[in-house]
Design a protein around this motif. Structure first.
Motif, mmCIF file in Angstrom:
data_model
loop_
_atom_site.group_PDB
_atom_site.id
_atom_site.type_symbol
_atom_site.label_atom_id
_atom_site.label_comp_id
_atom_site.label_asym_id
_atom_site.label_seq_id
_atom_site.Cartn_x
_atom_site.Cartn_y
_atom_site.Cartn_z
ATOM 1 N N LEU A 1 48.285 45.909 30.210
ATOM 2 C CA LEU A 1 47.080 45.455 30.909
ATOM 3 C C LEU A 1 47.256 45.856 32.369
ATOM 4 O O LEU A 1 48.240 45.492 33.012
ATOM 5 N N MET B 1 48.202 37.729 38.447
ATOM 6 C CA MET B 1 48.405 37.194 37.107
ATOM 7 C C MET B 1 47.639 35.885 36.925
ATOM 8 O O MET B 1 47.176 35.568 35.835
ATOM 9 N N VAL C 1 41.699 46.129 33.020
ATOM 10 C CA VAL C 1 41.002 44.845 32.945
ATOM 11 C C VAL C 1 40.616 44.306 34.326
ATOM 12 O O VAL C 1 40.183 43.170 34.455
ATOM 13 N N GLY C 2 40.768 45.118 35.373
ATOM 14 C CA GLY C 2 40.492 44.657 36.733
ATOM 15 C C GLY C 2 39.097 45.045 37.204
ATOM 16 O O GLY C 2 38.294 45.558 36.431
ATOM 17 N N PHE D 1 39.147 44.366 27.720
ATOM 18 C CA PHE D 1 39.803 43.092 27.404
ATOM 19 C C PHE D 1 39.471 42.639 25.982
ATOM 20 O O PHE D 1 40.346 42.156 25.250
ATOM 21 N N LEU E 1 44.295 36.921 36.025
ATOM 22 C CA LEU E 1 44.289 37.315 34.603
ATOM 23 C C LEU E 1 44.198 36.077 33.719
ATOM 24 O O LEU E 1 43.506 36.086 32.688
ATOM 25 N N ASN F 1 45.759 46.207 36.366
ATOM 26 C CA ASN F 1 44.811 45.633 37.318
ATOM 27 C C ASN F 1 44.040 46.743 38.028
ATOM 28 O O ASN F 1 44.280 47.050 39.196
ATOM 29 N N PHE G 1 51.890 43.272 31.921
ATOM 30 C CA PHE G 1 50.840 43.242 32.936
ATOM 31 C C PHE G 1 51.338 44.038 34.133
ATOM 32 O O PHE G 1 52.324 43.670 34.770
ATOM 33 N N LEU H 1 41.164 42.354 39.277
ATOM 34 C CA LEU H 1 41.494 40.932 39.235
ATOM 35 C C LEU H 1 41.728 40.484 40.664
ATOM 36 O O LEU H 1 42.814 40.623 41.216
#
Length: 484
Positions: free
Chosen positions: A211, A19, A243-244, A466, A22, A213, A135, A246
């Protein structure tokens, strides 16, 4: 005026770390970020104020807000599973969280992003009128299975434990042995733990979006399943944004040589792709017997190795889960003479190694892992093939995805009995480092690494996802106001 994103991370290193990554994505897009944390219920060197202070000190561009501590539950007296007590404690933080959110002018609040175990705070976001998103710190394959799980057990009169290794069919993933689901989900559907967890997975997809990872190329089938109307019959799931990966950049590239861990200097002296790294996460520990058996397998294999050894847990006291075990006594835990006999090709570190730095080091050739999702992504990003040794939580599920779908790992089959024999460890290490099968595995992981880099580049899938998320939040803001 900059808008503020509030990330509610709850507790747990494995959740706070991704996180935090993120948060940097939001910062790059011009948002202020405040991460809300809870004081863990027990103080130790790995939690409580020192953990929070360490995170805050190493991430000065992120604001951290620790909610005023509430009394910790009496774990010993209640007789309830500690996870249930932790969930109740987290729910009790809803009022302080709401007070904090209301202290920020509404026009400045962009969104509230909740950790997968903090979805009870959805009601707070709704009350304040801020868009709420989940998340999900694990992968899309895991999310897909857990999203389909409530429908699987609805109306069942018995737990899934009876099914043993019977394969279960879920959309988007390979057949999953029933035994590989999260242990608590195998209990009777009316069992309090099973009900609580099932409810969490249901609520994870009741926010305005999730969202995740991961990156689309790594788990494309699973991502598609979450967009399929058949995933949860009768329900339209919210958008899923991959969105990863991350993953922390590590410290090895820092100019400060003074802080460089000694094991990295040792790796500098080893040939490229020759070292097996063995590490089992922030909570993973093995029995004293298993550690001795591993040592035998490592010695016989003839391979170079870097091994992070932790003191065996030795207790089921829930309070101990939050405490750091003392530094490992290697002479007591490992076979007599092992360290001396292997000193020219092996290094054993007590408890902790800088995992990201080790995986990104050119000398690292394979990674024996517990299959935690952060560790899996760190290895994929570094292009290091894995040997799977899942221990708990969703790690057996991840093992299935890693070996059968992603092609980035081979399994150590002894995990099914809870004990890996020296002979299997020896053979699998040789296979990955020396054999043709290992060469093919390395090639597949190298391709995944390229895909991971591409996903994060300008125009890449994770960048685009994103941007789409930000656009969707903006569209919401210009549509009807939420809450009151």
């Amino acid at each position: 005026m900059k808008q503020t994103v509030v990330l509610f991370a709850g507790a747990g290193v494995g959740h706070v770390t991704p996180m935090t990554e993120l948060a940097y994505v939001f910062l790059k897009h011009g948002y202020d970020v405040t991460m809300v944390l809870l004081e863990p219920p027990f103080k130790s060197t790995d939690s409580g104020a020192s953990f929070i202070e360490r995170i805050a000190a190493s991430n000065p561009s992120i604001s951290f807000h620790v909610l005023p501590p509430l009394p910790a539950p009496d774990f010993a007296a209640s007789g309830k599973h500690p996870f249930l007590l932790m969930l109740q404690l987290a729910r009790d933080y809803n009022a302080p969280l709401e007070a904090f959110l209301r202290s920020i002018p509404r026009e400045r609040l962009h969104s509230l992003v909740l950790d997968m175990f903090c979805v009870h705070a959805m009601d707070v976001g709704t009350a304040v009128g801020v868009p709420v998103y989940t998340f999900f710190a694990s992968g899309a394959s895991c999310l897909s299975v857990l999203t389909q799980f409530p429908a699987l057990v609805a109306g069942r009169q018995s737990g899934l434990k009876d099914l043993g290794d019977t394969p279960l069919d879920f959309l988007g993933v390979p057949p999953m042995p029933a035994s590989h689901l999260i242990r608590e989900l195998l209990e009777h559907p009316e069992d309090e733990m099973c009900k609580a967890m099932t409810n969490i997975w249901k609520r994870n997809t009741e926010t305005m979006g999730v969202l995740v990872n991961t990156f689309e190329a790594l788990e494309s089938r699973a991502v598609q399943s979450l967009r399929d109307p058949l995933c949860v019959p009768g329900r339209i799931l919210p958008p899923v944004y991959c969105v990863g990966p991350l993953v922390s950049k590590g410290t090895a590239k820092d100019d400060s040589k003074a802080e460089r861990n000694e094991c990295l200097a040792w790796l500098d002296a080893q040939p490229d792709r020759s070292v097996v790294f063995l590490c089992f996460g922030s909570k993973g520990t093995l029995s004293a017997d298993q550690l001795k058996e591993m040592a035998v397998g490592l010695e016989r294999s003839g391979q170079r190795f870097l091994w992070s050894v932790r003191t065996p847990a030795g207790t089921k006291d829930p309070k101990k889960y939050f405490e750091v075990r003392p530094e490992a006594d290697l002479d007591a835990l490992l076979p007599e003479g092992f360290l001396e006999r292997t000193k020219d090709r092996g290094l054993v570190v007590k408890s902790w190694a800088p995992q990201v730095d080790v995986l990104q080091h050119p000398a690292t050739g394979a990674f024996v892992t517990h299959c935690g999702w952060n560790s899996t992504l760190e290895a994929v990003v570094a292009g290091v093939p894995m040997l799977c040794w899942p221990l708990e939580a969703e790690q057996k599920m991840n093992k299935v995805f890693m070996t059968e779908d992603m092609g980035v790992a081979v399994e150590l089959e002894g995990y099914r009995t809870g004990f890996i024999k020296a002979g299997e460890l020896e053979a699998k290490l040789r296979l990955v480092i020396e054999a043709e099968e290992g060469r093919q595995l390395r090639a597949r992981v190298a391709a995944r690494r390229e895909e991971a880099q591409a996903a994060l580049e300008e125009g890449g899938s994770s960048r685009a996802a994103f941007v789409q998320f930000l656009l969707d939040v903006e569209n919401l803001a210009h549509g009807k106001e939420l809450g009151n």
